[in-house]
Design a protein around this motif. Structure first.
Motif, PDB file in Angstrom:
ATOM      1  N   VAL A 130       3.432   2.285   9.797  1.00  0.00           N
ATOM      2  CA  VAL A 130       4.352   2.677   8.633  1.00  0.00           C
ATOM      3  C   VAL A 130       3.729   4.062   8.124  1.00  0.00           C
ATOM      4  CG1 VAL A 130       5.075   2.121   6.292  1.00  0.00           C
ATOM      5  CG2 VAL A 130       4.466   0.192   7.921  1.00  0.00           C
ATOM      6  N   CYS A 131       4.664   5.140   8.119  1.00  0.00           N
ATOM      7  CA  CYS A 131       4.185   6.441   7.900  1.00  0.00           C
ATOM      8  C   CYS A 131       4.894   6.878   6.346  1.00  0.00           C
ATOM      9  CB  CYS A 131       4.546   7.542   8.975  1.00  0.00           C
ATOM     10  SG  CYS A 131       4.319   6.917  10.681  1.00  0.00           S
ATOM     11  N   GLY A 132       3.794   7.369   5.530  1.00  0.00           N
ATOM     12  CA  GLY A 132       4.276   7.624   4.382  1.00  0.00           C
ATOM     13  C   GLY A 132       3.775   9.142   4.016  1.00  0.00           C
ATOM     14  N   SER A 133       4.388   9.394   2.873  1.00  0.00           N
ATOM     15  CA  SER A 133       4.146  11.014   2.411  1.00  0.00           C
ATOM     16  C   SER A 133       2.353  11.112   2.184  1.00  0.00           C
ATOM     17  CB  SER A 133       4.783  11.350   1.116  1.00  0.00           C
ATOM     18  OG  SER A 133       4.458  10.475   0.222  1.00  0.00           O
ATOM     19  N   LYS A 134       1.660  10.017   1.967  1.00  0.00           N
ATOM     20  CA  LYS A 134       0.222  10.306   1.547  1.00  0.00           C
ATOM     21  C   LYS A 134      -0.604   9.594   2.724  1.00  0.00           C
ATOM     22  CE  LYS A 134       1.121  10.809  -3.317  1.00  0.00           C
ATOM     23  NZ  LYS A 134       0.669  10.398  -4.597  1.00  0.00           N
ATOM     24  N   ARG A 135       0.041   8.472   3.202  1.00  0.00           N
ATOM     25  CA  ARG A 135      -1.016   7.652   4.220  1.00  0.00           C
ATOM     26  C   ARG A 135      -0.119   7.079   5.353  1.00  0.00           C
ATOM     27  NH1 ARG A 135      -2.835   6.406  -0.922  1.00  0.00           N
ATOM     28  NH2 ARG A 135      -5.144   7.153  -1.225  1.00  0.00           N
ATOM     29  N   THR A 136      -0.726   6.748   6.335  1.00  0.00           N
ATOM     30  CA  THR A 136      -0.015   6.192   7.439  1.00  0.00           C
ATOM     31  C   THR A 136      -1.003   4.623   7.831  1.00  0.00           C
ATOM     32  OG1 THR A 136       0.755   8.137   8.458  1.00  0.00           O
ATOM     33  CG2 THR A 136       0.504   6.045   9.917  1.00  0.00           C
ATOM     34  N   LEU A 137      -0.224   3.678   7.607  1.00  0.00           N
ATOM     35  CA  LEU A 137      -0.851   2.292   7.932  1.00  0.00           C
ATOM     36  C   LEU A 137      -0.425   2.065   9.477  1.00  0.00           C
ATOM     37  CD1 LEU A 137      -1.099  -0.536   5.712  1.00  0.00           C
ATOM     38  CD2 LEU A 137       0.129  -0.888   7.910  1.00  0.00           C
ATOM     39  N   VAL A 138      -1.467   1.414  10.177  1.00  0.00           N
ATOM     40  CA  VAL A 138      -1.285   0.884  11.515  1.00  0.00           C
ATOM     41  C   VAL A 138      -1.816  -0.290  11.445  1.00  0.00           C
ATOM     42  CG1 VAL A 138      -1.778   1.258  14.025  1.00  0.00           C
ATOM     43  CG2 VAL A 138      -1.342   3.237  12.394  1.00  0.00           C
ATOM     44  N   TRP A 139      -0.964  -1.508  11.822  1.00  0.00           N
ATOM     45  CA  TRP A 139      -0.949  -2.950  12.317  1.00  0.00           C
ATOM     46  C   TRP A 139      -1.032  -3.244  13.684  1.00  0.00           C
ATOM     47  CZ3 TRP A 139      -2.628  -7.322   9.519  1.00  0.00           C
ATOM     48  CH2 TRP A 139      -2.281  -8.396  10.298  1.00  0.00           C
ATOM     49  N   ASP A 140      -2.298  -3.438  14.025  1.00  0.00           N
ATOM     50  CA  ASP A 140      -2.422  -3.919  15.607  1.00  0.00           C
ATOM     51  C   ASP A 140      -2.950  -5.369  15.749  1.00  0.00           C
ATOM     52  OD1 ASP A 140      -2.990  -4.059  18.178  1.00  0.00           O
ATOM     53  OD2 ASP A 140      -4.561  -2.514  18.439  1.00  0.00           O
ATOM     54  N   LEU A 184       0.721  -1.126  -0.033  1.00  0.00           N
ATOM     55  CA  LEU A 184      -0.027   0.075   0.112  1.00  0.00           C
ATOM     56  C   LEU A 184       0.683   1.221   0.073  1.00  0.00           C
ATOM     57  CD1 LEU A 184      -2.909   1.195   0.112  1.00  0.00           C
ATOM     58  CD2 LEU A 184      -2.523   1.246   2.749  1.00  0.00           C
ATOM     59  N   LEU A 185       1.835   1.318   0.894  1.00  0.00           N
ATOM     60  CA  LEU A 185       2.575   2.400   0.898  1.00  0.00           C
ATOM     61  C   LEU A 185       4.115   2.508   0.414  1.00  0.00           C
ATOM     62  CD1 LEU A 185       1.857   3.074   4.720  1.00  0.00           C
ATOM     63  CD2 LEU A 185       0.843   4.167   2.852  1.00  0.00           C
ATOM     64  N   ALA A 186       4.214   1.334  -0.468  1.00  0.00           N
ATOM     65  CA  ALA A 186       5.812   1.246  -1.152  1.00  0.00           C
ATOM     66  C   ALA A 186       6.263   2.507  -1.727  1.00  0.00           C
ATOM     67  CB  ALA A 186       5.655   0.095  -1.880  1.00  0.00           C
ATOM     68  N   ASN A 187       5.443   3.237  -2.547  1.00  0.00           N
ATOM     69  CA  ASN A 187       5.857   4.355  -3.478  1.00  0.00           C
ATOM     70  C   ASN A 187       5.875   5.612  -2.587  1.00  0.00           C
ATOM     71  OD1 ASN A 187       6.307   2.708  -5.614  1.00  0.00           O
ATOM     72  ND2 ASN A 187       3.987   2.986  -6.248  1.00  0.00           N
ATOM     73  N   SER A 188       5.202   5.559  -1.475  1.00  0.00           N
ATOM     74  CA  SER A 188       5.073   7.099  -0.662  1.00  0.00           C
ATOM     75  C   SER A 188       5.726   6.872   0.580  1.00  0.00           C
ATOM     76  CB  SER A 188       3.706   7.301  -0.509  1.00  0.00           C
ATOM     77  OG  SER A 188       2.926   6.362   0.411  1.00  0.00           O
ATOM     78  N   PHE A 237      -4.719   5.720   7.503  1.00  0.00           N
ATOM     79  CA  PHE A 237      -5.149   7.066   7.682  1.00  0.00           C
ATOM     80  C   PHE A 237      -4.522   8.057   6.596  1.00  0.00           C
ATOM     81  CE2 PHE A 237      -4.974   4.882  11.809  1.00  0.00           C
ATOM     82  CZ  PHE A 237      -6.047   5.083  12.400  1.00  0.00           C
ATOM     83  N   ASP A 238      -5.361   8.864   6.098  1.00  0.00           N
ATOM     84  CA  ASP A 238      -4.613   9.930   5.220  1.00  0.00           C
ATOM     85  C   ASP A 238      -3.653  10.807   5.759  1.00  0.00           C
ATOM     86  OD1 ASP A 238      -6.214   9.183   2.969  1.00  0.00           O
ATOM     87  OD2 ASP A 238      -8.023  10.603   3.664  1.00  0.00           O
ATOM     88  N   ARG A 239      -2.794  11.258   5.512  1.00  0.00           N
ATOM     89  CA  ARG A 239      -1.759  11.804   6.140  1.00  0.00           C
ATOM     90  C   ARG A 239      -2.149  13.240   6.623  1.00  0.00           C
ATOM     91  NH1 ARG A 239       2.488  15.824   4.041  1.00  0.00           N
ATOM     92  NH2 ARG A 239       4.127  15.837   5.443  1.00  0.00           N
ATOM     93  N   GLY A 240      -1.668  13.655   7.543  1.00  0.00           N
ATOM     94  CA  GLY A 240      -2.276  14.885   8.212  1.00  0.00           C
ATOM     95  C   GLY A 240      -2.276  15.135   9.891  1.00  0.00           C
ATOM     96  N   TRP A 241      -2.263  15.942  10.440  1.00  0.00           N
ATOM     97  CA  TRP A 241      -2.412  16.086  11.871  1.00  0.00           C
ATOM     98  C   TRP A 241      -3.847  15.730  12.355  1.00  0.00           C
ATOM     99  CZ3 TRP A 241       2.035  16.986  14.028  1.00  0.00           C
ATOM    100  CH2 TRP A 241       3.118  17.437  13.246  1.00  0.00           C
ATOM    101  N   THR A 242      -3.752  15.444  13.501  1.00  0.00           N
ATOM    102  CA  THR A 242      -5.136  15.004  14.076  1.00  0.00           C
ATOM    103  C   THR A 242      -5.345  15.571  15.392  1.00  0.00           C
ATOM    104  OG1 THR A 242      -4.393  12.931  15.301  1.00  0.00           O
ATOM    105  CG2 THR A 242      -5.428  12.915  13.071  1.00  0.00           C
TER     106      THR A 242
END
Length: 123
Positions: free
Chosen positions: A97-107, A2-6, A118-123
């Motif tokens: 895994v934090c990317g330039s466009k999204r963040t993936l969280v595996w729990d 999912l985040l390989a390119n970003s 999650f889309d990138r951005g501040w919460t």
């Protein structure tokens, strides 16, 4: 992936609530190899660690480190962090895994939502 390119940074966090498989070794040798193996699996083939720093502590006088932090500098300029801990009162198995466009969280301990994006951005 999912985040390989970003992917611009990777945060890998693992806490252990027990002493692990052997008291004759450190938490780095007991818990971190699994996390490093998974990190190696999810990274694209062209992304490799170019430097590693590891810091361990023995805050209870057990004779080996019970808490450790590893930081890997990757060939893309991103970094990966591994935190292993035998002393945590709770069991946490989280990968972020934090990317330039999204963040993936595996729990791994959340059976209802093991993966969240999650889309990138501040919460």
């Amino acid at each position: 992936m999912l985040l390989a390119n970003s992917a611009t940074s990777t945060t890998w966090i693992r806490y252990g609530s027990t002493w692990g498989s052997s008291r004759r070794t450190s938490t780095s040798c007991d818990l971190a190899p699994h996390d490093l193996s998974v990190l190696d699996f999810i990274l694209p083939d062209h992304v490799r660690p170019v430097a590693v720093a590891a810091h361990g502590a023995d805050p209870i006088g057990a004779g080996q480190s019970c808490v450790a932090y590893l930081t890997l500098q990757l060939s893309t300029g991103a970094i990966a962090h591994v935190h292993v801990n035998w002393l945590s009162p709770t069991k946490v198995r989280t990968t972020m895994v934090c990317g330039s466009k999204r963040t993936l969280v595996w729990d791994d301990l959340n059976p209802t939502q093991r993966v969240a994006v999650f889309d990138r951005g501040w919460t």
